[in-house]
Design an enzyme around this catalytic site. Structure first.
Site, PDB file in Angstrom:
ATOM      1  N   HIS A   1       0.752  -1.255   0.213  1.00  0.00           N
ATOM      2  CA  HIS A   1       0.023  -0.085   0.046  1.00  0.00           C
ATOM      3  C   HIS A   1       0.874   1.332  -0.100  1.00  0.00           C
ATOM      4  CE1 HIS A   1      -3.048   2.989   0.871  1.00  0.00           C
ATOM      5  NE2 HIS A   1      -2.316   3.306   1.790  1.00  0.00           N
TER       6      HIS A   1
ATOM      7  N   SER B   1       0.908   5.360  -0.042  1.00  0.00           N
ATOM      8  CA  SER B   1      -0.213   6.607   0.053  1.00  0.00           C
ATOM      9  C   SER B   1       0.784   7.797   0.337  1.00  0.00           C
ATOM     10  CB  SER B   1      -1.016   6.478   1.441  1.00  0.00           C
ATOM     11  OG  SER B   1      -1.476   7.621   1.886  1.00  0.00           O
TER      12      SER B   1
ATOM     13  N   ARG C   1      -2.257  12.245   2.460  1.00  0.00           N
ATOM     14  CA  ARG C   1      -2.824  13.519   2.486  1.00  0.00           C
ATOM     15  C   ARG C   1      -4.393  13.124   2.334  1.00  0.00           C
ATOM     16  NH1 ARG C   1       0.575  17.780  -0.311  1.00  0.00           N
ATOM     17  NH2 ARG C   1      -1.309  19.003   0.539  1.00  0.00           N
TER      18      ARG C   1
ATOM     19  N   SER D   1      -5.165  13.504  -1.849  1.00  0.00           N
ATOM     20  CA  SER D   1      -5.064  12.206  -1.787  1.00  0.00           C
ATOM     21  C   SER D   1      -4.419  11.427  -2.769  1.00  0.00           C
ATOM     22  CB  SER D   1      -6.282  11.517  -0.810  1.00  0.00           C
ATOM     23  OG  SER D   1      -6.013  10.213  -0.494  1.00  0.00           O
TER      24      SER D   1
END
Length: 153
Positions: free
Chosen positions: A21, A23, A26, A31
């Site tokens: 994952h 990311s 944000r 995001s």
């Protein structure tokens, strides 16, 4: 670790598969995240190592996908060549979408690490392509960087 001889002086040093994952941490609308299944093979011969990492994106619903088509920019896999020259390390990373036509995109990154003192190394990097930043994954960029490192990568 999966040490095995492949012939010609090459050794399979590592292999694996996992779920990743990634990311930017944000919130919307900035995001960016995605989930992947990533395979890994690492082979070596002398001071040269080659890492091959293909991946498959785990699909999201259109409503939840905040970076559609990211695999057409960041790619569907990467290969990294690393060569040691004494304590110096030169590394070349290539990523590609593994598609043709308008979805044929990727990136190239060249890194150079120079010993300074003990584990401290000076680090220089040049990147050109897509995906250096998750927020701008679909914009082509060329970046030059420098820094220090306390650990090998």
């Amino acid at each position: 670790r999966t040490p095995a001889s492949l012939g010609g002086g090459w050794k399979l040093q590592a292999s694996g598969i996992g779920i990743n994952h990634q990311s930017n941490g944000r919130s919307n609308p900035l995001s960016r995240s995605w989930n992947r299944v990533i395979g890994y093979l690492g082979i070596e011969r002398g001071d040269l190592s080659v890492q091959v990492r293909p991946w498959w994106r785990i699909k999201e619903s259109a409503a939840d996908d905040n970076n559609p088509g990211i695999e057409n920019y960041v790619g569907r896999g990467e290969i990294i060549f690393s060569q040691r020259f004494g304590e110096h390390v030169l590394s070349l990373q290539g990523r590609h979408s593994l598609r043709s036509g308008e979805n044929s995109r990727g990136s190239v990154k060249l890194d150079y690490a120079i010993p300074v003192y003990g584990n401290l190394k000076a680090y220089f990097s040049v990147f050109s392509g897509y995906g250096e930043s998750m927020i701008d994954y679909n914009h082509r960029q060329t970046m030059i960087g420098a820094g220090v490192s306390l650990a090998e990568w």
